[in-house]
Write a protein that holds these residues in place. Sequence first.
Motif, PDB file in Angstrom:
ATOM      1  N   VAL A 247       7.394  -3.253  -1.465  1.00  0.00           N
ATOM      2  CA  VAL A 247       8.702  -3.160  -2.121  1.00  0.00           C
ATOM      3  C   VAL A 247       8.842  -1.879  -2.923  1.00  0.00           C
ATOM      4  O   VAL A 247       9.957  -1.490  -3.292  1.00  0.00           O
ATOM      5  N   ARG A 248       7.718  -1.208  -3.212  1.00  0.00           N
ATOM      6  CA  ARG A 248       7.738   0.017  -4.014  1.00  0.00           C
ATOM      7  C   ARG A 248       7.780   1.284  -3.162  1.00  0.00           C
ATOM      8  O   ARG A 248       7.953   2.384  -3.702  1.00  0.00           O
ATOM      9  N   ILE A 249       7.600   1.143  -1.863  1.00  0.00           N
ATOM     10  CA  ILE A 249       7.525   2.336  -1.016  1.00  0.00           C
ATOM     11  C   ILE A 249       8.819   3.151  -1.044  1.00  0.00           C
ATOM     12  O   ILE A 249       8.774   4.392  -1.123  1.00  0.00           O
ATOM     13  N   PRO A 250      10.006   2.538  -0.994  1.00  0.00           N
ATOM     14  CA  PRO A 250      11.220   3.360  -1.078  1.00  0.00           C
ATOM     15  C   PRO A 250      11.286   4.201  -2.353  1.00  0.00           C
ATOM     16  O   PRO A 250      11.688   5.371  -2.306  1.00  0.00           O
ATOM     17  N   ASP A 251      10.890   3.619  -3.490  1.00  0.00           N
ATOM     18  CA  ASP A 251      10.900   4.377  -4.748  1.00  0.00           C
ATOM     19  C   ASP A 251       9.872   5.500  -4.715  1.00  0.00           C
ATOM     20  O   ASP A 251      10.114   6.604  -5.227  1.00  0.00           O
ATOM     21  N   PHE A 252       8.726   5.230  -4.097  1.00  0.00           N
ATOM     22  CA  PHE A 252       7.702   6.264  -3.957  1.00  0.00           C
ATOM     23  C   PHE A 252       8.228   7.415  -3.117  1.00  0.00           C
ATOM     24  O   PHE A 252       8.088   8.593  -3.475  1.00  0.00           O
ATOM     25  N   ARG A 253       8.848   7.094  -1.989  1.00  0.00           N
ATOM     26  CA  ARG A 253       9.395   8.138  -1.117  1.00  0.00           C
ATOM     27  C   ARG A 253      10.411   9.003  -1.864  1.00  0.00           C
ATOM     28  O   ARG A 253      10.387  10.240  -1.774  1.00  0.00           O
ATOM     29  N   ALA A 254      11.310   8.335  -2.585  1.00  0.00           N
ATOM     30  CA  ALA A 254      12.363   9.055  -3.293  1.00  0.00           C
ATOM     31  C   ALA A 254      11.786   9.950  -4.388  1.00  0.00           C
ATOM     32  O   ALA A 254      12.222  11.093  -4.571  1.00  0.00           O
ATOM     33  N   ALA A 255      10.791   9.440  -5.111  1.00  0.00           N
ATOM     34  CA  ALA A 255      10.233  10.186  -6.235  1.00  0.00           C
ATOM     35  C   ALA A 255       9.536  11.466  -5.799  1.00  0.00           C
ATOM     36  O   ALA A 255       9.580  12.488  -6.492  1.00  0.00           O
ATOM     37  N   PHE A 256       8.881  11.407  -4.615  1.00  0.00           N
ATOM     38  CA  PHE A 256       8.082  12.554  -4.176  1.00  0.00           C
ATOM     39  C   PHE A 256       8.648  13.254  -2.930  1.00  0.00           C
ATOM     40  O   PHE A 256       8.008  14.149  -2.383  1.00  0.00           O
ATOM     41  N   GLY A 257       9.861  12.864  -2.515  1.00  0.00           N
ATOM     42  CA  GLY A 257      10.501  13.537  -1.399  1.00  0.00           C
ATOM     43  C   GLY A 257       9.774  13.361  -0.075  1.00  0.00           C
ATOM     44  O   GLY A 257       9.764  14.267   0.763  1.00  0.00           O
ATOM     45  N   VAL A 258       9.163  12.194   0.131  1.00  0.00           N
ATOM     46  CA  VAL A 258       8.399  11.939   1.352  1.00  0.00           C
ATOM     47  C   VAL A 258       9.349  11.603   2.496  1.00  0.00           C
ATOM     48  O   VAL A 258      10.141  10.666   2.395  1.00  0.00           O
TER      49      VAL A 258
ATOM     50  N   SER B 297      -2.721  15.789  -8.995  1.00  0.00           N
ATOM     51  CA  SER B 297      -3.730  16.061 -10.015  1.00  0.00           C
ATOM     52  C   SER B 297      -3.122  16.403 -11.370  1.00  0.00           C
ATOM     53  O   SER B 297      -3.818  16.366 -12.394  1.00  0.00           O
ATOM     54  N   GLU B 298      -1.831  16.728 -11.391  1.00  0.00           N
ATOM     55  CA  GLU B 298      -1.166  17.026 -12.658  1.00  0.00           C
ATOM     56  C   GLU B 298      -0.786  15.725 -13.375  1.00  0.00           C
ATOM     57  O   GLU B 298      -0.315  14.775 -12.720  1.00  0.00           O
ATOM     58  N   PRO B 299      -0.983  15.663 -14.696  1.00  0.00           N
ATOM     59  CA  PRO B 299      -0.668  14.421 -15.430  1.00  0.00           C
ATOM     60  C   PRO B 299       0.745  13.903 -15.181  1.00  0.00           C
ATOM     61  O   PRO B 299       0.946  12.701 -15.016  1.00  0.00           O
ATOM     62  N   ALA B 300       1.726  14.792 -15.141  1.00  0.00           N
ATOM     63  CA  ALA B 300       3.111  14.348 -14.949  1.00  0.00           C
ATOM     64  C   ALA B 300       3.303  13.721 -13.584  1.00  0.00           C
ATOM     65  O   ALA B 300       4.026  12.721 -13.448  1.00  0.00           O
ATOM     66  N   ASP B 301       2.644  14.292 -12.561  1.00  0.00           N
ATOM     67  CA  ASP B 301       2.761  13.731 -11.214  1.00  0.00           C
ATOM     68  C   ASP B 301       2.099  12.364 -11.130  1.00  0.00           C
ATOM     69  O   ASP B 301       2.617  11.439 -10.492  1.00  0.00           O
ATOM     70  N   ARG B 302       0.935  12.234 -11.765  1.00  0.00           N
ATOM     71  CA  ARG B 302       0.241  10.942 -11.734  1.00  0.00           C
ATOM     72  C   ARG B 302       1.042   9.887 -12.483  1.00  0.00           C
ATOM     73  O   ARG B 302       1.148   8.730 -12.041  1.00  0.00           O
ATOM     74  N   GLU B 303       1.620  10.260 -13.596  1.00  0.00           N
ATOM     75  CA  GLU B 303       2.424   9.301 -14.358  1.00  0.00           C
ATOM     76  C   GLU B 303       3.645   8.872 -13.564  1.00  0.00           C
ATOM     77  O   GLU B 303       4.025   7.697 -13.568  1.00  0.00           O
ATOM     78  N   LEU B 304       4.259   9.822 -12.863  1.00  0.00           N
ATOM     79  CA  LEU B 304       5.399   9.476 -12.014  1.00  0.00           C
ATOM     80  C   LEU B 304       4.963   8.516 -10.920  1.00  0.00           C
ATOM     81  O   LEU B 304       5.663   7.528 -10.631  1.00  0.00           O
ATOM     82  N   TYR B 305       3.790   8.785 -10.313  1.00  0.00           N
ATOM     83  CA  TYR B 305       3.296   7.891  -9.267  1.00  0.00           C
ATOM     84  C   TYR B 305       3.190   6.463  -9.789  1.00  0.00           C
ATOM     85  O   TYR B 305       3.699   5.522  -9.180  1.00  0.00           O
ATOM     86  N   TRP B 306       2.515   6.299 -10.931  1.00  0.00           N
ATOM     87  CA  TRP B 306       2.320   4.942 -11.452  1.00  0.00           C
ATOM     88  C   TRP B 306       3.647   4.304 -11.875  1.00  0.00           C
ATOM     89  O   TRP B 306       3.837   3.097 -11.709  1.00  0.00           O
ATOM     90  N   SER B 307       4.565   5.099 -12.390  1.00  0.00           N
ATOM     91  CA  SER B 307       5.836   4.530 -12.847  1.00  0.00           C
ATOM     92  C   SER B 307       6.671   3.983 -11.700  1.00  0.00           C
ATOM     93  O   SER B 307       7.446   3.045 -11.895  1.00  0.00           O
ATOM     94  N   VAL B 308       6.520   4.563 -10.500  1.00  0.00           N
ATOM     95  CA  VAL B 308       7.345   4.100  -9.380  1.00  0.00           C
ATOM     96  C   VAL B 308       6.620   3.138  -8.449  1.00  0.00           C
ATOM     97  O   VAL B 308       7.256   2.519  -7.590  1.00  0.00           O
ATOM     98  N   THR B 309       5.297   2.980  -8.615  1.00  0.00           N
ATOM     99  CA  THR B 309       4.568   2.107  -7.688  1.00  0.00           C
ATOM    100  C   THR B 309       3.949   0.877  -8.339  1.00  0.00           C
ATOM    101  O   THR B 309       3.699  -0.114  -7.653  1.00  0.00           O
ATOM    102  N   ALA B 310       3.669   0.932  -9.634  1.00  0.00           N
ATOM    103  CA  ALA B 310       2.992  -0.193 -10.278  1.00  0.00           C
ATOM    104  C   ALA B 310       3.928  -1.382 -10.420  1.00  0.00           C
ATOM    105  O   ALA B 310       5.095  -1.241 -10.787  1.00  0.00           O
ATOM    106  N   SER B 311       3.399  -2.557 -10.142  1.00  0.00           N
ATOM    107  CA  SER B 311       4.169  -3.779 -10.309  1.00  0.00           C
ATOM    108  C   SER B 311       4.383  -4.026 -11.803  1.00  0.00           C
ATOM    109  O   SER B 311       3.455  -3.893 -12.593  1.00  0.00           O
ATOM    110  N   PRO B 312       5.603  -4.374 -12.223  1.00  0.00           N
ATOM    111  CA  PRO B 312       5.882  -4.534 -13.661  1.00  0.00           C
ATOM    112  C   PRO B 312       5.097  -5.665 -14.308  1.00  0.00           C
ATOM    113  O   PRO B 312       4.904  -5.674 -15.520  1.00  0.00           O
TER     114      PRO B 312
END
Length: 205
Positions: free
Chosen positions: A148-159, A52-67
């Motif tokens: 293809v984005r799941i590894p980056d998502f895991r790394a970004a949020f420590g999943v 819910s925090e802007p920084a967290d949401r921005e991080l989510y989109w930066s690591v999961t959105a297709s370029p």
Amino acid sequence: MEFDEVVRRRRMIREYDPERPVPPELIDKIVRHGLRAPSAGFSQGWSFLVLSEPADRELYWSVTASPEFEAGGWLERMRTAPLIVVALSNKSVYLDRYAEKDKGWTDRDESRWPVPYWDVDTGFAALLMHLTAVNEGLGSCFFGIPPVRIPDFRAAFGVPAEFNPVGVLSVGYRRDDKLSPSLKRGHRPVDEVVHHGRWAPAAEA
């Protein structure tokens, strides 16, 4: 809101009012309703990452959105959502639960499972969250993370590796966004998809 009305109004919303955050009490209600979902053996092998925090949401989109996402397209409009909930399943929780004495599947053989109930149950929970959002006058959309984005998502949020992202809910106060072209397909006729007693072939055109 009456349940029939919630079901009637339910659709996937892809654009939100970025100036209206979802109140904390509604976030809590949405998540807690999801935890009321059924699960095989009451395993509850799910977890939910709430952003819910802007920084967290921005991080989510930066690591999961297709370029190559389309400017002005649905994905760019989804970024206006003030709340993101990632629904994750944990298969090992189910294998452990069904190895217990009352179940007895001590071999932990996955072939015993006709479908991956860990994913199905997590989807049930996400649906309850989705319907709760609608009931509270919010909009919501369920979508997936590109594999293809799941590894980056895991790394970004420590999943941890044992948690698999089944899908993502965007939630917020809806705008009158563009209807998805897919809706032009309309609902399939009931007699085409519902079969009573035995499978009935669709009528020929």
